[in-house]
Scaffold this active site. Sequence first.
Site, PDB file in Angstrom:
ATOM      1  CB  SER A 143      -0.886   0.032   1.248  1.00 41.27           C
ATOM      2  OG  SER A 143      -1.501   1.309   1.358  1.00 41.27           O
ATOM      3  CE1 TYR A 156      -3.870  -2.101   4.981  1.00 39.99           C
ATOM      4  CE2 TYR A 156      -3.115   0.081   4.295  1.00 39.99           C
ATOM      5  CZ  TYR A 156      -3.628  -1.164   3.978  1.00 39.99           C
ATOM      6  OH  TYR A 156      -3.896  -1.479   2.669  1.00 39.99           O
TER       7      TYR A 156
END
Lengths: 254, 129
Positions: A143, A156
Site C-alpha cells: 500500500s 496498517y
Amino acid sequence: MSLKDQVALVTGGSRGIGRAIVQALAREGAKVAFVYKGSQPAAEELQKEIAASGGTVKALQGDVSDPQTAATIVARVLADWGRVDILVNNAGVIRDGLFVRMDAANWKAVLDTNLDGTFYFCRAVAEQMALKQRSGRIINISSVAADHVNAGQANYAASKGAVNAFTRALAVELGSRNVTVNAVAPGFIETDMSEAVRNKAGDFIAKKLIPLRRLGKPEDIAGVVVFLAGTAGAYLTGQVLTVDGGLSLGAVTA
Amino acid sequence: MPTEQEIFEKVRTTLVDALNVEEDEVTMKSRLRGDLNAESIDFLDIVFRLEKQFGVKIPREELFPESIFQGDPHFVTDGKVNAEGLKELQERMPFADLSEFAKDSRLEKMEDLFTVELIVKYLQRKLGS
C-alpha cells in the site's frame, strides 16, 4: 492470452482488488485458485462468472493468518494442477484507530493477515518455485500507506512497510532460482476497504491530491499484476511499484 | 549397492544440473563453494536433488552441518574450531575426513570440507546402511 496454462494463486480473491486480479489473470489464460475468508456468496459468484466465460478457476476457503492454511491450500493446488507459477498475496485487513487507543488485538489482527499471511504463502510456494520449477512470480500487494501515512493507520502502515522490506529480502534470496518477488503499492482505490474514507473525503482527494484526478479502480492494480506476472516483468525484482495516479507525489493541485 | 564410481557419476549429474557447471569441472576433489561457486541456496538445491536422485531422505544439517558452530563459543576459540569442536564435527560427520581441516581449523575454512568426495562418502554410508 499472455499467461496461458500458467497456474496462479491469489489470496483475498473474492472482493475488491483481489477480485479484479483473479478476473484479469483468468482473462489472460491462467488457471486461477483464489482464497477467500468469509465472502462465500461473492466467491461463488466470481467462480461462476469466470467459468461461464471459459476460464479455469477454483475458490478455496481459508484464513491466511492461520499458519496451517497456506500449506493446505498450496498442497491442494499442486495436487490438482501440478505447479504454481504466480502467487499474489493480496489478502489484507484494516483496523483503523488512533494509536493512543489502539489495543494489541487490533495491532495483531492487521500484522497477522497482512504480514504473516504473506510470509506463510511465500513459504508454502518457495520450495516448489525455487527448487522444483526454478521459476515463479511472487507479487505482494502492499500500500502507498507504507510510506505516505495516514493518521489512524499505525498498524496498517507498519504491516505494509514490513511487506515491502520482506519483498526486497525475498527477491535477493530467490533471484538465482529465477523467481521474481515484487510488491504493488496501490493508492486510493475504490473498494469496500476504502469506503469510509471515500465517503468522507473521496471527492476532495481525487480532485485536489491525485494528479490523474480520479480514484483508482481495482482494474488499475490488476493490470500491473498481469504485467509483473507476464514476460514483460521478467527482469524486474525486489521493487515496489506504486500505482496511485500520482497521489504519492505529494502535490496539491492548483 | 552402487559402487563409488556409480555414485560419483550420479552426484556429478546432480551438480551439473544444480550449479550450472560443466561435467569436466566436477571431480572428487572439487569444493562446492571454492571451486564450483555454490551459494547458500545451492546447498538446499543439491540436497533436494540428491534426495530425488538417490531416493533417500537427507535430514537438514546432516550432510552439510554448516551452522553447527553458530553462536556456540564452546566449540570455537579465537575464530578457530577447537579440539572440542573438531570432536563434535567428527561425530556429526562420520563420513568426513577432517585431517586437513584440523591443521588449519579457522571457521571460514570449514566450507572447504564440503567437496564432491564428501557427498559421495556420505551417500556410500547412507545407501550401505
